[in-house]
Design an enzyme around this catalytic site. Structure first.
Site, mmCIF file in Angstrom:
data_model
loop_
_atom_site.group_PDB
_atom_site.id
_atom_site.type_symbol
_atom_site.label_atom_id
_atom_site.label_comp_id
_atom_site.label_asym_id
_atom_site.label_seq_id
_atom_site.Cartn_x
_atom_site.Cartn_y
_atom_site.Cartn_z
ATOM 1 N N LYS A 1 24.182 34.637 -49.510
ATOM 2 C CA LYS A 1 23.209 33.648 -50.003
ATOM 3 C C LYS A 1 23.755 32.248 -49.856
ATOM 4 O O LYS A 1 24.970 32.038 -49.771
ATOM 5 C CB LYS A 1 22.863 33.911 -51.476
ATOM 6 C CG LYS A 1 24.050 33.869 -52.460
ATOM 7 C CD LYS A 1 24.423 32.518 -53.027
ATOM 8 C CE LYS A 1 25.656 32.574 -53.913
ATOM 9 N NZ LYS A 1 26.283 31.326 -54.244
ATOM 10 N N ASP B 1 24.951 36.778 -59.724
ATOM 11 C CA ASP B 1 24.331 36.669 -58.401
ATOM 12 C C ASP B 1 23.897 38.019 -57.835
ATOM 13 O O ASP B 1 23.278 38.066 -56.767
ATOM 14 C CB ASP B 1 25.315 36.043 -57.395
ATOM 15 C CG ASP B 1 25.579 34.561 -57.662
ATOM 16 O OD1 ASP B 1 24.845 33.964 -58.476
ATOM 17 O OD2 ASP B 1 26.511 34.028 -57.041
HETATM 18 P P1 ATP Z 1 29.903 33.652 -55.676
HETATM 19 O O1 ATP Z 1 29.294 32.891 -54.558
HETATM 20 O O2 ATP Z 1 28.993 34.735 -56.223
HETATM 21 O O3 ATP Z 1 30.497 32.798 -56.753
HETATM 22 P P2 ATP Z 1 32.074 34.146 -53.902
HETATM 23 O O4 ATP Z 1 31.335 34.430 -52.646
HETATM 24 O O5 ATP Z 1 32.661 32.787 -54.057
HETATM 25 O O6 ATP Z 1 31.142 34.477 -55.120
HETATM 26 P P3 ATP Z 1 33.380 36.686 -53.658
HETATM 27 O O7 ATP Z 1 33.578 36.858 -52.191
HETATM 28 O O8 ATP Z 1 32.278 37.431 -54.292
HETATM 29 O O9 ATP Z 1 33.257 35.138 -54.039
HETATM 30 O O10 ATP Z 1 34.779 37.055 -54.342
HETATM 31 C C1 ATP Z 1 35.336 36.426 -55.451
HETATM 32 C C2 ATP Z 1 36.561 37.242 -55.886
HETATM 33 O O11 ATP Z 1 36.101 38.504 -56.375
HETATM 34 C C3 ATP Z 1 37.519 37.581 -54.752
HETATM 35 O O12 ATP Z 1 38.533 36.636 -54.655
HETATM 36 C C4 ATP Z 1 38.053 38.965 -55.127
HETATM 37 O O13 ATP Z 1 39.240 38.865 -55.855
HETATM 38 C C5 ATP Z 1 37.003 39.558 -56.058
HETATM 39 N N1 ATP Z 1 36.192 40.681 -55.497
HETATM 40 C C6 ATP Z 1 35.794 41.764 -56.169
HETATM 41 N N2 ATP Z 1 35.043 42.568 -55.408
HETATM 42 C C7 ATP Z 1 34.936 41.987 -54.208
HETATM 43 C C8 ATP Z 1 34.283 42.370 -53.008
HETATM 44 N N3 ATP Z 1 33.581 43.497 -52.881
HETATM 45 N N4 ATP Z 1 34.354 41.518 -51.966
HETATM 46 C C9 ATP Z 1 35.041 40.362 -52.085
HETATM 47 N N5 ATP Z 1 35.714 39.983 -53.197
HETATM 48 C C10 ATP Z 1 35.662 40.774 -54.255
#
Ligand code: ATP
Length: 297
Positions: free
Chosen positions: A10, A137
């Protein structure tokens, strides 16, 4: 037997952030658009819960029970009185900790794939409630398209969108922690912030499929906090707009930067310029909106 779900990333075209609530979350007016970068989650029957991951960022994905996909499988199994004996394999294409809801996508994908594998036929409203329990999210990752998220982002109203928007996403080296970015937001706004409200101009731009109007109303209240923690993102934003993007914005809590462009050709040019600029790890083109979590096999 295996079941595979494909789930989009997203971008927040508007992320209006209110003050911290007593539970530590912030009230939001969060306008989500699902974009065509996808993770795939494959669920296969196994003798215990097991997780594997492949892709360029795979080494940064936790493979224990802190993984949101594993937590989703455990939650669904518990709800139906089953053991979460499943092997989840994630093909990771969404940047990790990039502000594009990759973990949330994997949670929604695991719910959908396990529900099909286990034949539990969970009604959509129950799946959405489980998504909200897993993370703010996650409900949007399940439904996709475009939606306004209120509360901490989990209370969704679908939005009308015309046409297709063309984007470039510039991924950074390393991630940013979402809680750290919210803490920085609180630090930068010591005397409080107004109630978050969706922008009528932005909603109209989505409805009309008007990329220039959307570019003029893109807004992310977390951007100053992300830039404060990662000042180098200013150069990325500058490189994308100098190369012809209508505008650039930090995606969610960052550090991925999103650039809206008028058409597919400009998107390719901007992506090439960003890759050559040395201000990001990689740049990809894609479009929005796209559907949410979908079973693909
Ligand atoms: P958002 O945009 O919802 O705030 P994000 O995209 O910044 O999230 P994610 O890639 O969802 O961040 O990951 C954040 C943290 O969550 C990672 O650093 C990791 O430690 C943990 N994590 C747990 N499950 C997952 C997963 N399936 N994929 C990636 N990271 C994960």
């Amino acid at each position: 037997m295996s079941v595979t779900a494909s789930v989009p990333a997203k971008v927040n075209v508007q992320l209006a952030v209110g003050g911290a609530r007593p539970d530590g979350f912030h009230d939001l007016a969060n306008v989500f658009l699902a974009v065509g970068l996808h993770d795939e989650v494959t669920a296969t029957a196994a003798d215990r819960l097991r997780l594997t991951c492949e892709g360029p960022d795979a080494h940064r994905v936790p493979l224990d029970r802190s993984n949101l996909a594993a937590r989703a499988a455990e939650l669904l199994a518990a709800r139906h009185g089953l053991a979460p004996d499943v092997h989840l394999h994630i093909v990771k294409d969404i940047p990790v900790a990039g502000g594009m809801a990759g973990g949330s996508a994997d949670a929604a994908g695991a719910l959908l794939a396990c529900d099909a594998l286990w034949g539990t036929a969970t009604p959509q409203d129950e799946l959405l409630a489980m998504c909200a329990e897993l993370g703010s999210d996650v409900p949007f990752s399940l439904v996709g398209g475009a939606a306004l998220g209120r509360g901490r982002g989990e209370l969704l109203t679908p939005l009308e969108v015309s046409g297709t928007f063309h984007w470039v996403f510039a991924a950074a080296d390393g991630g940013l922690s979402t809680p750290a970015v919210y803490r920085e937001f609180d630090r930068l706004n010591p005397s409080g912030v107004p109630e978050p409200e969706p922008s009528p101009a932005l909603l109209a731009a989505l409805r009309d499929g008007d990329a220039a109007a959307l570019a003029a109303s893109l807004a992310n209240d977390l951007q100053p906090a992300a830039l404060s923690l990662r000042p180098s993102l200013a150069a990325t934003l500058e490189a994308g707009t100098a190369a012809g993007a209508l505008t650039g914005i930090v995606s969610g809590s960052g550090p991925t930067c999103a650039f809206l462009t008028p058409d597919a050709g400009t998107a390719e040019k901007v992506a090439t310029a960003l890759r050559e600029s040395g201000t990001c790890r990689t740049a990809r083109t894609t479009t929005s909106p796209v559907p949410g979590a979908t079973l693909v096999g």
